[in-house]
Structures are given as structure tokens and as C-alpha cells.
Design an enzyme around this catalytic site. Structure first.
Site, PDB file in Angstrom:
ATOM      1  N   SER A  93       6.452   1.093  -1.660  1.00  0.00           N
ATOM      2  CA  SER A  93       5.136   0.383  -1.678  1.00  0.00           C
ATOM      3  C   SER A  93       4.320   1.353  -2.043  1.00  0.00           C
ATOM      4  O   SER A  93       4.394   2.583  -1.816  1.00  0.00           O
ATOM      5  CB  SER A  93       5.052  -0.303  -0.446  1.00  0.00           C
ATOM      6  N   GLN A  95       1.866   2.450   0.043  1.00  0.00           N
ATOM      7  CA  GLN A  95       1.691   3.287   1.091  1.00  0.00           C
ATOM      8  C   GLN A  95       2.783   3.909   1.501  1.00  0.00           C
ATOM      9  O   GLN A  95       3.081   3.956   2.714  1.00  0.00           O
ATOM     10  CB  GLN A  95       0.718   2.471   2.019  1.00  0.00           C
ATOM     11  N   SER A  96       3.730   3.885   0.681  1.00  0.00           N
ATOM     12  CA  SER A  96       5.103   4.643   1.307  1.00  0.00           C
ATOM     13  C   SER A  96       4.988   5.996   1.633  1.00  0.00           C
ATOM     14  O   SER A  96       4.869   6.493   1.044  1.00  0.00           O
ATOM     15  CB  SER A  96       6.221   4.201   0.147  1.00  0.00           C
ATOM     16  N   ASN A  97       5.496   6.137   3.003  1.00  0.00           N
ATOM     17  CA  ASN A  97       5.821   7.511   3.375  1.00  0.00           C
ATOM     18  C   ASN A  97       6.869   8.012   2.889  1.00  0.00           C
ATOM     19  O   ASN A  97       6.959   9.264   2.725  1.00  0.00           O
ATOM     20  CB  ASN A  97       5.829   7.237   5.082  1.00  0.00           C
ATOM     21  N   CYS A  99       7.868   7.642  -0.340  1.00  0.00           N
ATOM     22  CA  CYS A  99       7.571   8.200  -1.573  1.00  0.00           C
ATOM     23  C   CYS A  99       6.586   9.587  -1.494  1.00  0.00           C
ATOM     24  O   CYS A  99       7.025  10.724  -2.163  1.00  0.00           O
ATOM     25  CB  CYS A  99       6.816   7.186  -2.307  1.00  0.00           C
TER      26      CYS A  99
END
Ligand SMILES: *Cc1c(COP(=O)(O)O)cnc(C)c1O
Length: 350
Positions: A93, A95-97, A99
Site C-alpha cells: 500500500s 504507507q507500506s512498511n 516497501c
């Protein structure tokens, strides 16, 4: 690539499983200092008047603002390098941690990085939190809708190949058998710390979403004879999705066991998943999360993030208040990260 250096192999008394010999063979690309701190939350425990609550600080892994994906990426990056890969591709997403930590891991391993993010880039001035760090780390960002992420990762893979690069796809959340090894190891790390402090945990509570963390912890518990309960607080899967999710986790744990060359009896029924706290869905912050963020900050100066860790801690707090978690128990909140996300929710939190 050096073999996994098992700093904690000495003194570890795992029941029925010789950690040192099994894990030493598996390659790990060092991305953080370990162990992460294990701390009591005295003031939060007192405020709630229930069990003794501790926190395992995986928000403090030493990779670009930390989080649980660091442990998975140590094994995934090592695997990628041993395949001769030079480019990491993953998805998540905005706000993917996962990624953000993958972008950072790629830098550390001197690899390229493509991130497929769902949705659209925010309008002017809206770049925040993990998305901002992705950009700072120099990752290439690609936007698509949630259901097309896998297809886009394949397209990017082909493009990379046509340029003579060697891409390596990491699944969403880094959740496969290789990634889950990070949490098999983490459970062992916890055992060592618990032994040193001469304490036992009756239960571990944490945020569960793509399943690699829970699969790894459950397998680690089985292999080391950890006797506490392992309770995943579902971040996005609802009651109807619970069966397919626990089957998915059993598959991940099975893959990890195969890599380790050990037998495992884990099946979908082995997993304890609480689906009561998904509120209005993924990444929608509600009162549960807001209250947990403020309570953790104002009792422990501990930051939890709106999407994952505030939901899990909010669930834990609710279980204490409903006396599902009892005063005689000792509970571990496994902090999985998510703190950069607070900046993306400034409007709701200020
Ligand atoms: C990814 C993530 C989780 C969930 O872990 P899974 O292994 O995907 O279930 C929990 N907390 C944070 C902060 C995460 O980024």
C-alpha cells in the site's frame, strides 16, 4: 556470503531442536543489530490494572526506521543474492512498511528496487511517512490498483530482464517460507532474552496481516517448545476470510519447515487469530487506534502506528479491559513497527 552467524547459539537451551546446526546453514544478509530490546511497560500495565505487559521492540530494528520486515528481508535478500539477483521488486500500500524496508534493504545490498504501490500518488504536498522514505531511498515507484499489483510486478520483471537485469520478486509483506525464517529466529531470540531475565510469557500479541510473522513465530514456538499462546490480531482479514488466511499461514510455515529440513505439525487450526478489531478496514484509523496511540505515548513514551501496531495494541487493551487477559498472566506485545505512518495521519492525531 557468510553463513548465518548465530550469536546467541551459546547458552540457548532449545528443547528438541538444535538451532545452531540447522540455522547456521541458512544464509542471512545482516540488516540490523539484534536482539531488539525487551522491556516491561510498567506504567501502561499499572494504568490498565490487568496483566504485566512487556514489549518486544522490533520497531527498533536498525534499518531506516525499523519494523518486522527487516527480519524477513535478511533471509529474502540473502536468497536473492544467492540467485544472482541485482534488483528487488515488491508491492504494498502507499504507507507500506514492507516497501519502505525493502527499499532500504536494496540500498544496503547495492541492488535496484521497484515498488508497486496501490492507488495513486497523493495530490500536491501529500507525500508523507513511508512513501516519503521510499522516494528518499531512491526506489522506483509504480502505481496501480490493488488487484493488479501482482500483474504489474510480472511486467516490471520482464522489463528488467529485457534490460539485462536480474530481478527478484518478494511477495507482499515478504510472507513466504524464506521470509518467515526471520520470525522463527525471532522466537528463539525471545527465548534467550526470557531465560536471561528468568521470566516466561503466557501470551504474545501482535498485528497479523500477510501472515509471515505469525507463521514464523508459530513454527519457532513449535520447534523450541515455547509454551505461551501466540495471538495474532488481524489487521485486515475479517471472520469470513479467517479460514483461508490460517490455511495460507500453515502453507508458509510448511515452506519454512521444509527449508529448515524439520518436521512440523502446524496446520490451519494451530493459529490463533482474533478478527474482532478490523474496524472500518485496512488503514482506516478509528477510536481504538487513536486511543492506543495516545495511551502508549502517555504512559510509556512508546509510539505505535495507526495501521498495524495501534490496532494490535488497541485489541490487547480491549482484551485486558474485558478480562480475557488476566492479571496473573504475563503478556508480550510484539511491536512490529509502523511508526513512520503517524506522520501520514497527522490530521487525525493532532
Ligand atoms: C507487515 C506488518 C505487520 C504484519 O506482519 P505480517 O507478517 O504481514 O502478517 C505488522 N505490523 C507492521 C508494522 C507491519 O508493517
Amino acid at each position: 556470503m557468510p553463513a548465518l552467524s548465530l550469536k546467541y547459539s551459546s547458552g540457548l537451551k532449545c528443547k528438541g531442536w538444535d538451532v545452531a546446526t540447522v540455522m547456521k546453514e541458512i544464509r542471512r544478509f545482516g540488516l540490523s543489530r539484534f536482539p531488539t530490546p525487551l522491556e516491561p511497560m510498567l506504567q501502561l500495565s499499572k494504568k490498565l490494572g490487568g496483566p504485566e505487559i512487556w514489549v518486544k521492540r522490533d520497531d527498533l530494528t536498525s534499518l531506516a526506521m525499523g519494523g518486522n520486515k527487516t527480519r524477513k528481508l535478511e533471509y529474502l535478500v540473502a536468497d536473492a543474492l544467492s540467485c544472482g539477483a541485482d534488483t528487488l521488486i515488491t508491492a504494498g500500500s502507499i504507507q507500506s512498511n514492507h516497501c519502505r524496508q525493502t527499499a532500504a534493504a536494496a540500498v544496503r545490498a547495492n541492488m535496484g528496487c521497484h515498488l508497486v504501490l496501490s492507488g495513486e500518488p497523493p495530490a500536491d504536498g501529500g507525500v508523507q511517512g513511508n512513501h516519503l522514505i521510499d522516494l528518499i531511498m531512491g526506489a522506483s515507484l509504480h502505481w496501480t490498483d490493488r488487484n493488479s499489483r501482482d500483474a504489474m510486478m510480472l511486467t516490471i520483471t520482464e522489463e528488467c530482464r529485457s534490460q539485462g537485469l536480474k530481478p527478484y520478486i518478494i511477495p507482499v509483506g515478504g510472507s513466504n517460507g524464506v521470509g518467515a525464517l526471520g520470525y522463527v529466529n525471532a522466537l528463539k531470540e525471545l527465548n534467550v532474552q526470557s531465560e536471561q531475565l528468568e521470566i516466561n510469557f503466557d501470551r504474545i500479541v501482535f498485528a497479523s496481516s500477510s501472515g509471515g510473522t505469525q507463521a514464523g513465530l508459530q513454527l519457532g514456538a513449535e520447534l523450541t517448545g515455547f509454551s505461551g499462546r501466540i495471538t495474532g490480531i488481524s489487521v485486515d482479514q475479517d471472520k469470513l476470510q479467517a479460514d483461508s488466511f490460517t490455511s495460507h499461514m500453515a502453507k508458509i510455515a510448511g515452506e519454512a519447515a521444509t527449508i529448515l529440513g524439520v518436521d512440523s505439525r502446524i496446520n490451519p487450526g494451530s493459529f490463533e487469530l482474533n478478527t474482532n478489531y478490523i474496524g472500518s478496514g485496512y488503514a482506516v484509523m478509528g477510536e481504538l487506534e487513536r486511543r492506543a496511540i495516545h495511551l502508549a505515548a502517555r504512559t510509556e513514551a512508546l509510539l505505535v502506528g495507526p495501521v498495524y501496531t495501534a490496532r494490535a495494541l488497541g485489541g490487547l487493551i480491549d482484551l485486558v479491559e474485558k478480562s480475557v487477559l488476566l492479571s496473573k498472566e504475563r503478556i508480550l506485545f510484539w511491536h512490529t513497527g509502523d511508526t513512520p505512518t503517524i506522520f501520514a495521519y497527522a490530521k487525525e492525531l493532532a
